[in-house]
Design an enzyme around this catalytic site. Structure first.
Site, PDB file in Angstrom:
ATOM      1  N   GLY A  15      51.391  18.362  20.355  1.00 24.82           N
ATOM      2  CA  GLY A  15      52.321  19.172  19.566  1.00 24.82           C
ATOM      3  C   GLY A  15      53.379  19.748  20.496  1.00 24.82           C
ATOM      4  O   GLY A  15      53.361  19.492  21.691  1.00 24.82           O
ATOM      5  N   MET A  17      55.741  22.873  22.408  1.00 16.84           N
ATOM      6  CA  MET A  17      55.394  24.104  23.118  1.00 16.84           C
ATOM      7  C   MET A  17      55.099  25.206  22.102  1.00 16.84           C
ATOM      8  O   MET A  17      55.676  25.228  21.010  1.00 16.84           O
ATOM      9  CB  MET A  17      56.540  24.543  24.037  1.00 16.84           C
ATOM     10  CG  MET A  17      56.570  23.754  25.322  1.00 16.84           C
ATOM     11  SD  MET A  17      57.756  24.405  26.507  1.00 16.84           S
ATOM     12  CE  MET A  17      56.920  25.903  27.019  1.00 16.84           C
ATOM     13  N   SER A  19      52.477  25.578  20.356  1.00 20.96           N
ATOM     14  CA  SER A  19      51.706  25.172  19.183  1.00 20.96           C
ATOM     15  C   SER A  19      50.214  25.492  19.343  1.00 20.96           C
ATOM     16  O   SER A  19      49.440  25.270  18.415  1.00 20.96           O
ATOM     17  CB  SER A  19      51.911  23.678  18.896  1.00 20.96           C
ATOM     18  OG  SER A  19      51.454  22.891  19.976  1.00 20.96           O
ATOM     19  N   LYS A  21      48.204  24.334  22.062  1.00 20.40           N
ATOM     20  CA  LYS A  21      47.451  23.239  22.707  1.00 20.40           C
ATOM     21  C   LYS A  21      46.508  23.797  23.775  1.00 20.40           C
ATOM     22  O   LYS A  21      45.326  23.444  23.811  1.00 20.40           O
ATOM     23  CB  LYS A  21      48.414  22.218  23.352  1.00 20.40           C
ATOM     24  CG  LYS A  21      49.384  21.586  22.375  1.00 20.40           C
ATOM     25  CD  LYS A  21      50.269  20.562  23.057  1.00 20.40           C
ATOM     26  CE  LYS A  21      51.140  21.138  24.152  1.00 20.40           C
ATOM     27  NZ  LYS A  21      52.110  22.156  23.683  1.00 20.40           N
ATOM     28  N   ASP A  91      45.091  19.629  31.089  1.00 19.16           N
ATOM     29  CA  ASP A  91      46.200  20.255  30.363  1.00 19.16           C
ATOM     30  C   ASP A  91      47.517  19.699  30.899  1.00 19.16           C
ATOM     31  O   ASP A  91      47.570  19.173  32.009  1.00 19.16           O
ATOM     32  CB  ASP A  91      46.152  21.780  30.516  1.00 19.16           C
ATOM     33  CG  ASP A  91      46.923  22.502  29.401  1.00 19.16           C
ATOM     34  OD1 ASP A  91      47.364  21.823  28.444  1.00 19.16           O
ATOM     35  OD2 ASP A  91      47.064  23.735  29.472  1.00 19.16           O
ATOM     36  N   GLU A  92      48.577  19.798  30.119  1.00 20.59           N
ATOM     37  CA  GLU A  92      49.912  19.298  30.490  1.00 20.59           C
ATOM     38  C   GLU A  92      49.845  17.822  30.907  1.00 20.59           C
ATOM     39  O   GLU A  92      50.455  17.404  31.892  1.00 20.59           O
ATOM     40  CB  GLU A  92      50.513  20.153  31.619  1.00 20.59           C
ATOM     41  CG  GLU A  92      50.592  21.637  31.309  1.00 20.59           C
ATOM     42  CD  GLU A  92      51.613  22.012  30.233  1.00 20.59           C
ATOM     43  OE1 GLU A  92      52.381  21.133  29.803  1.00 20.59           O
ATOM     44  OE2 GLU A  92      51.625  23.180  29.814  1.00 20.59           O
ATOM     45  N   GLN A  94      51.175  15.290  29.787  1.00 16.15           N
ATOM     46  CA  GLN A  94      52.425  14.519  29.709  1.00 16.15           C
ATOM     47  C   GLN A  94      53.047  14.267  31.081  1.00 16.15           C
ATOM     48  O   GLN A  94      53.845  13.351  31.239  1.00 16.15           O
ATOM     49  CB  GLN A  94      53.437  15.218  28.791  1.00 16.15           C
ATOM     50  CG  GLN A  94      54.098  16.471  29.366  1.00 16.15           C
ATOM     51  CD  GLN A  94      53.270  17.734  29.182  1.00 16.15           C
ATOM     52  OE1 GLN A  94      52.192  17.701  28.606  1.00 16.15           O
ATOM     53  NE2 GLN A  94      53.779  18.866  29.662  1.00 16.15           N
ATOM     54  N   CYS A 148      58.679  27.709  13.738  1.00 16.77           N
ATOM     55  CA  CYS A 148      60.104  27.590  14.061  1.00 16.77           C
ATOM     56  C   CYS A 148      60.700  28.978  14.266  1.00 16.77           C
ATOM     57  O   CYS A 148      60.554  29.854  13.401  1.00 16.77           O
ATOM     58  CB  CYS A 148      60.847  26.856  12.947  1.00 16.77           C
ATOM     59  SG  CYS A 148      62.639  26.807  13.219  1.00 16.77           S
TER      60      CYS A 148
HETATM   61  P1  ADP Z   1      50.938  25.473  24.041  1.00 17.68           P
HETATM   62  O1  ADP Z   1      49.884  25.181  25.068  1.00 17.68           O
HETATM   63  O2  ADP Z   1      50.961  24.482  22.900  1.00 17.68           O
HETATM   64  O3  ADP Z   1      52.303  25.674  24.626  1.00 17.68           O
HETATM   65  P2  ADP Z   1      49.631  28.015  23.869  1.00 17.68           P
HETATM   66  O4  ADP Z   1      48.198  27.724  23.558  1.00 17.68           O
HETATM   67  O5  ADP Z   1      49.938  28.322  25.310  1.00 17.68           O
HETATM   68  O6  ADP Z   1      50.566  26.836  23.325  1.00 17.68           O
HETATM   69  O7  ADP Z   1      50.149  29.271  23.057  1.00 17.68           O
HETATM   70  C1  ADP Z   1      49.972  29.424  21.666  1.00 17.68           C
HETATM   71  C2  ADP Z   1      50.292  30.880  21.340  1.00 17.68           C
HETATM   72  O8  ADP Z   1      51.682  31.110  21.576  1.00 17.68           O
HETATM   73  C3  ADP Z   1      50.096  31.292  19.919  1.00 17.68           C
HETATM   74  O9  ADP Z   1      48.759  31.620  19.621  1.00 17.68           O
HETATM   75  C4  ADP Z   1      50.998  32.519  19.810  1.00 17.68           C
HETATM   76  O10 ADP Z   1      50.311  33.665  20.261  1.00 17.68           O
HETATM   77  C5  ADP Z   1      52.084  32.250  20.831  1.00 17.68           C
HETATM   78  N1  ADP Z   1      53.402  31.903  20.275  1.00 17.68           N
HETATM   79  C6  ADP Z   1      54.595  32.277  20.814  1.00 17.68           C
HETATM   80  N2  ADP Z   1      55.630  31.734  20.142  1.00 17.68           N
HETATM   81  C7  ADP Z   1      55.112  30.982  19.146  1.00 17.68           C
HETATM   82  C8  ADP Z   1      55.677  30.143  18.102  1.00 17.68           C
HETATM   83  N3  ADP Z   1      56.992  29.987  17.965  1.00 17.68           N
HETATM   84  N4  ADP Z   1      54.828  29.509  17.277  1.00 17.68           N
HETATM   85  C9  ADP Z   1      53.497  29.681  17.403  1.00 17.68           C
HETATM   86  N5  ADP Z   1      52.915  30.439  18.347  1.00 17.68           N
HETATM   87  C10 ADP Z   1      53.697  31.088  19.219  1.00 17.68           C
HETATM   88 MG    MG Z   2      50.004  24.803  27.100  1.00 19.83          MG
END
Ligand code: ADP
Ligand code: MG
Length: 201
Positions: A15, A17, A19, A21, A91-92, A94, A148
């Site tokens: 997904g 950033m 989201s 993950k 993690d990461e 990609q 979004c």
């Molecule tokens: P990823 O690893 O996909 O980048 P993370 O697991 O690090 O995501 O972070 C998810 C958390 O980011 C959510 O639980 C929420 O607290 C926070 N967050 C900040 N901005 C957003 C956004 N635009 N949509 C959803 N969550 C967000």
């Molecule tokens: Mg992450």
């Protein structure tokens, strides 16, 4: 405990950033530990946002992780202790090269549970590195969406906000933003093409 007679599994978490993950990866790894499984986690060493020795979510959840400079480093760190490991997290993902695919298949053949989290698309909206291929061979794919930041709808894209020429590889709020299809505006300028040419680990 992993049985080398039984194939393992590949779980892909993907997904844009923000989201969730990393959050989801950390949740699965913590549950595996509760089940007394032996867990190792890796991340590329270009992702040193919060800590050298752990992965972290934007919601401040963490899990111990070994930073590696390349796939060869990952293999060198993992293989000597492979007999003592049931679950392998990355993690990461990609940022790794296409050779992560045969590595994942090898680990599955050895009975391991492999959980890989990473971006499915770049900020130009294109498939990101080895992730599409990993999704194709995975046992399960969890495709998460973010929110979004323009309209609050489900976001599948990562919008880069900065038009700077600086090579920003890893960043968070302020540099990147989650966007839905309607509000995602990919741009390709010199800095974009520079980042897209980033060599895989
Ligand atoms: P990823 O690893 O996909 O980048 P993370 O697991 O690090 O995501 O972070 C998810 C958390 O980011 C959510 O639980 C929420 O607290 C926070 N967050 C900040 N901005 C957003 C956004 N635009 N949509 C959803 N969550 C967000
Ligand atoms: Mg992450």
């Amino acid at each position: 405990m992993a049985d080398s007679q039984t194939p393992g599994v590949l779980e892909v978490i993907t997904g844009p950033m923000f989201s969730g993950k990393s959050e989801e990866l950390i949740r699965r790894l913590k549950r595996a530990r509760i089940a007394r499984q032996r867990v190792l986690c890796f991340k590329p060493d270009i992702d040193l946002r919060y800590s050298q020795t752990s992965i972290a979510s934007h919601s401040s959840q963490t899990h111990e992780a070994t930073p590696v400079a390349s796939l060869e480093d990952l293999r060198a760190a993992l293989y000597p202790q492979l007999d003592q490991v049931d679950v392998i997290g990355v993690d990461e993902v990609q940022f790794f090269s296409a050779a992560i695919l045969p590595l994942a298949l090898q680990l599955i053949a050895l009975g391991k549970r492999v959980i890989m989290a990473g971006l499915d698309t770049t900020f130009a909206g294109e498939p990101f590195g080895p992730v599409p291929n990993l999704m194709a061979v995975a046992d399960t794919v969890t495709k998460l969406s973010a929110v979004c930041m323009v309209c609050g709808a489900a976001a599948i894209h990562t919008q880069r906000l900065s038009h700077s020429r600086e090579l920003v590889v890893v960043g968070a709020a302020g540099i990147y933003e989650a966007r839905c299809r309607a509000h995602f505006h990919p741009f390709v300028d010199e800095s974009t093409s520079e980042q897209l040419k980033l060599p895989a680990l």
